[in-house]
Design a protein around this motif. Structure first.
Motif: not given
Length: 198
Positions: A117-120, A152-153, A160-162
């Motif tokens: 759900d994160r803006v990557g 995914d970023p 990006a670290a995630w």
């Protein structure tokens, strides 16, 4: 691309209801997809995109164009049934659409893992030869404007670290875009004189 290295914020608005503000982390790279492919950068054709992982995104993004992953083939052009996405602190907090099947499926997809759900990705389409969306994501995302992706970023490129197992783009038509206080895109067309390119 050079302009974004010193940008404090980016504002995107559309007549369909998009109204969001993004900020950036100077430690995260902006990546240009020019169509020249090497070991670090994969790409697709037609080329024409510049992207990064934003530090923060807040507001509403209305996808009235193409959505990525399997949504493009299944639901097609969303101009008549746009997907309205509320974002707080860079995470999707609600998804609304007249097509409840799309709404529910998109929400579920964006909760596949802890970062789905994160803006990557926040990206500029930069292919000036394109004039309208055709319902094919890999071309439509190159249309002048700004689009987002949840998940995914592409950390191997942006640093990006995630990560996430998912990545889904959402595109808006006829974007109006401001870098800091200066408008650089009006209704999906770059204001080239303001970018020093005219």
């Amino acid at each position: 691309l050079q302009r974004m290295h010193s940008a404090r914020s980016l504002t995107v608005r559309t007549e369909a209801g998009t109204s969001l503000v993004a900020s950036f982390d100077s430690a995260l790279d902006w990546v240009k997809t020019s169509g020249l492919i090497n070991r670090r950068y994969w790409s697709n054709l037609p080329a024409g995109e510049v992207f990064t992982t934003p530090a923060k995104v807040d507001g509403t993004f209305v996808c009235d164009g193409t959505a990525g992953d399997h949504f493009c083939g299944k639901y097609g052009d969303l101009q008549k049934t746009p997907l309205s996405l509320e974002i707080k602190g860079g995470r999707l907090v609600s998804a609304k659409c007249e097509r409840k099947d799309l709404e529910e499926e998109f929400w579920k997809y964006c909760h596949t893992d802890e970062n789905s759900d994160r803006v990557g990705e926040l990206a500029f389409g930069t292919n000036l030869s394109l004039s309208d969306m055709i319902g094919v994501l890999l071309q439509d995302e190159k249309l002048p404007g700004v689009h987002l992706a949840f998940g995914d970023p592409y950390g191997s490129q942006t640093h990006a670290a995630w990560s996430s197992r998912t990545h889904v783009d959402v595109l808006a038509r006829n974007c109006n875009v401001w870098i800091d206080e200066e408008q650089v895109i009006a209704k999906g067309r770059y204001l080239l004189d303001r970018l020093g390119l005219a």
